[in-house]
Design a protein around this motif. Structure first.
Motif, PDB file in Angstrom:
ATOM      1  N   PRO A  42       0.836  -1.205   0.000  1.00 33.30           N
ATOM      2  CA  PRO A  42       0.000   0.000   0.000  1.00 33.30           C
ATOM      3  C   PRO A  42       0.867   1.250   0.000  1.00 33.30           C
ATOM      4  O   PRO A  42       1.801   1.367   0.792  1.00 33.30           O
ATOM      5  CB  PRO A  42      -0.802  -0.119   1.296  1.00 33.30           C
ATOM      6  N   SER A  43       0.553   2.169  -0.899  1.00 32.18           N
ATOM      7  CA  SER A  43       1.388   3.365  -1.060  1.00 32.18           C
ATOM      8  C   SER A  43       0.526   4.556  -1.436  1.00 32.18           C
ATOM      9  O   SER A  43      -0.595   4.414  -1.918  1.00 32.18           O
ATOM     10  CB  SER A  43       2.446   3.140  -2.159  1.00 32.18           C
TER      11      SER A  43
ATOM     12  N   ALA B 119       5.657   4.297   0.649  1.00 27.61           N
ATOM     13  CA  ALA B 119       5.021   3.144   1.272  1.00 27.61           C
ATOM     14  C   ALA B 119       4.393   3.555   2.594  1.00 27.61           C
ATOM     15  O   ALA B 119       4.961   4.339   3.352  1.00 27.61           O
ATOM     16  CB  ALA B 119       6.042   2.041   1.496  1.00 27.61           C
ATOM     17  N   ILE B 120       3.207   3.018   2.865  1.00 28.12           N
ATOM     18  CA  ILE B 120       2.509   3.352   4.106  1.00 28.12           C
ATOM     19  C   ILE B 120       1.984   2.076   4.752  1.00 28.12           C
ATOM     20  O   ILE B 120       1.892   1.014   4.113  1.00 28.12           O
ATOM     21  CB  ILE B 120       1.324   4.310   3.859  1.00 28.12           C
ATOM     22  N   GLU B 121       1.622   2.211   6.015  1.00 26.28           N
ATOM     23  CA  GLU B 121       0.900   1.144   6.705  1.00 26.28           C
ATOM     24  C   GLU B 121      -0.498   1.673   7.001  1.00 26.28           C
ATOM     25  O   GLU B 121      -0.677   2.526   7.875  1.00 26.28           O
ATOM     26  CB  GLU B 121       1.582   0.744   8.009  1.00 26.28           C
ATOM     27  N   PRO B 122      -1.499   1.184   6.254  1.00 29.31           N
ATOM     28  CA  PRO B 122      -2.859   1.693   6.460  1.00 29.31           C
ATOM     29  C   PRO B 122      -3.528   1.052   7.668  1.00 29.31           C
ATOM     30  O   PRO B 122      -3.191  -0.059   8.083  1.00 29.31           O
ATOM     31  CB  PRO B 122      -3.577   1.300   5.167  1.00 29.31           C
TER      32      PRO B 122
ATOM     33  N   VAL C  49      -3.604   6.300   8.283  1.00 26.46           N
ATOM     34  CA  VAL C  49      -2.224   5.977   7.894  1.00 26.46           C
ATOM     35  C   VAL C  49      -1.403   5.898   9.170  1.00 26.46           C
ATOM     36  O   VAL C  49      -1.140   6.906   9.829  1.00 26.46           O
ATOM     37  CB  VAL C  49      -1.643   7.036   6.936  1.00 26.46           C
ATOM     38  N   LYS C  50      -0.988   4.682   9.520  1.00 28.41           N
ATOM     39  CA  LYS C  50      -0.239   4.478  10.761  1.00 28.41           C
ATOM     40  C   LYS C  50       1.227   4.838  10.613  1.00 28.41           C
ATOM     41  O   LYS C  50       1.855   5.366  11.541  1.00 28.41           O
ATOM     42  CB  LYS C  50      -0.381   3.032  11.216  1.00 28.41           C
ATOM     43  N   LYS C  51       1.797   4.533   9.450  1.00 33.94           N
ATOM     44  CA  LYS C  51       3.210   4.816   9.193  1.00 33.94           C
ATOM     45  C   LYS C  51       3.380   5.254   7.742  1.00 33.94           C
ATOM     46  O   LYS C  51       2.618   4.842   6.866  1.00 33.94           O
ATOM     47  CB  LYS C  51       4.082   3.574   9.443  1.00 33.94           C
ATOM     48  N   GLY C  52       4.405   6.070   7.504  1.00 33.81           N
ATOM     49  CA  GLY C  52       4.763   6.425   6.140  1.00 33.81           C
ATOM     50  C   GLY C  52       4.314   7.788   5.670  1.00 33.81           C
ATOM     51  O   GLY C  52       4.722   8.229   4.601  1.00 33.81           O
TER      52      GLY C  52
END
Length: 369
Positions: A310-311, A326-329, A339-342
């Motif tokens: 996921p980005s 890049a993200i951590e949804p 969006v938890k990270k990124g």
């Protein structure tokens, strides 16, 4: 609500982009632009790309509650006689849809017959007095004739006759003083009860019909008192029933706790134009309540999968340049994904048009651009 592990860093995505650019090295040697993620203003507009700034948002939580479909009491009417009568003829039956003003039943009443006769006599008397004028008769006689006519009209109206029905009594004359009259539908809707038979004598206030406007229904959900306090009027609700989901909203919350279940009723209004919900059915209500914390969130459509990661696309260093990040949804609610990270607050990202950028990257990898 999907949770995807944070499996690829922004550096890996950057490497994937670099690999894409290598495929276009030959064209770069010819001076042709090879970065598919550099777009001028015109190209961005054509691709429908819009840029927003990442910010903290309060996403709504959902609580589930068992619910029961009820008639919308604010759109429901009881039709009953206002004077002792006998049922002469039925005009509609259970399940029929009726229009406002449509005859429902014919009744006969001795009291109505007497008042119809009084109105006819009073109207004729008033016509004679009015034709003479106040100069030819005494003021007392003039006013008495007018009051007697108006009182007879008011009495028939109190019995449930409409203005049109009363006018027709006067027009027909003595033949109309037979005590028969029709009850008319006060609103459009469906007949849901009609508990009477022809020939039956009915007393004033005895319900003959229930008319329900089925364009909307109520769902009464039951929540624990602490949770019910968070269900505010106007809160969005999803009703799950018959394999589909219907949108509604909270309109009221009871201030009494049920002694047996220790729950509080939350009343939800649901549009029912397709007639999917019917009173008595059990459904599931998902009620939106405000979250207590704020999180970074982006529109769900802003997130794309690149290399199964996921980005989102963020602004690059060059003018018109975008880069994948890049993200951590987290959870998705009301079209917004946490969006938890990124992605940090204040970062410019592509809120619309992310799929267009992804398509450009894929075409570039295939050597189509």
């Amino acid at each position: 609500m999907i949770r995807t592990p944070f499996r690829m860093t922004a550096a890996v995505l950057a490497l994937a982009l670099a690999t894409t650019l290598t495929v276009r090295a030959a064209r770069a040697a010819e001076g042709v632009e090879t970065n598919p993620l550099i777009l001028d203003a015109a190209a961005q507009k054509e691709a429908g790309i819009q840029v927003a700034t990442a910010a903290l948002r309060s996403l709504t939580d959902q609580v589930k509650a068992p619910g029961e479909v009820k008639v919308d009491a604010y759109s429901t009417v009881l039709v009953s006689p206002r004077v002792a009568s006998q049922v002469v003829a039925r005009k509609v039956k259970l399940g029929d849809e009726v229009k406002a003003g449509q005859p429902l039943v014919t009744l006969s009443s001795v009291d109505v017959a007497e008042t119809q006769g009084q109105l006819i006599v009073a109207s004729q008397d008033w016509s004679r007095v009015a034709s003479l004028g106040p100069q030819a008769v005494s003021a007392r006689r003039y006013n008495e004739a007018l009051v007697q006519r108006d009182q007879a009209r008011a009495k028939l109206k109190a019995y449930g006759l409409s203005d049109g029905q009363i006018s027709r009594v006067v027009q027909r004359g003595s033949s109309a003083a037979d005590g028969s009259f029709e009850l008319l539908a006060p609103q459009a809707g469906r007949i849901t009860t009609d508990d009477f038979i022809v020939g039956e004598r009915v007393e004033p206030g005895r319900p003959l019909f229930t008319i329900v406007a089925e364009s909307s229904v109520w769902v009464e959900g039951r929540l624990a008192p602490a949770v019910a306090e968070q269900a505010k009027p106007g809160a969005a609700v999803i009703i799950a029933a018959h394999g589909t989901e219907l949108k509604g909203s909270v309109i009221q919350r009871s201030h009494l706790t049920d002694e047996k279940t220790r729950t509080v009723n939350v009343r939800i209004q649901v549009p029912n134009d397709k007639d999917l919900l019917h009173p008595g059915e059990l459904v599931e209500a998902r009620i939106a309540i405000a979250a207590q914390t704020q999180v970074v969130a982006v529109p769900a459509d802003a997130i794309v999968l690149l290399q199964n990661q996921p980005s989102v696309f963020v602004r690059g260093k060059q003018a018109g340049q975008f880069e994948p990040a890049a993200i951590e949804p987290g959870e998705t609610r009301d079209g917004w994904t946490e969006v938890k990270k990124g992605l940090t607050p204040g970062t410019a990202y592509v809120s619309k048009g992310a799929f267009a950028l992804k398509a450009r990257m894929l075409r570039s990898q295939l050597g189509e651009e």
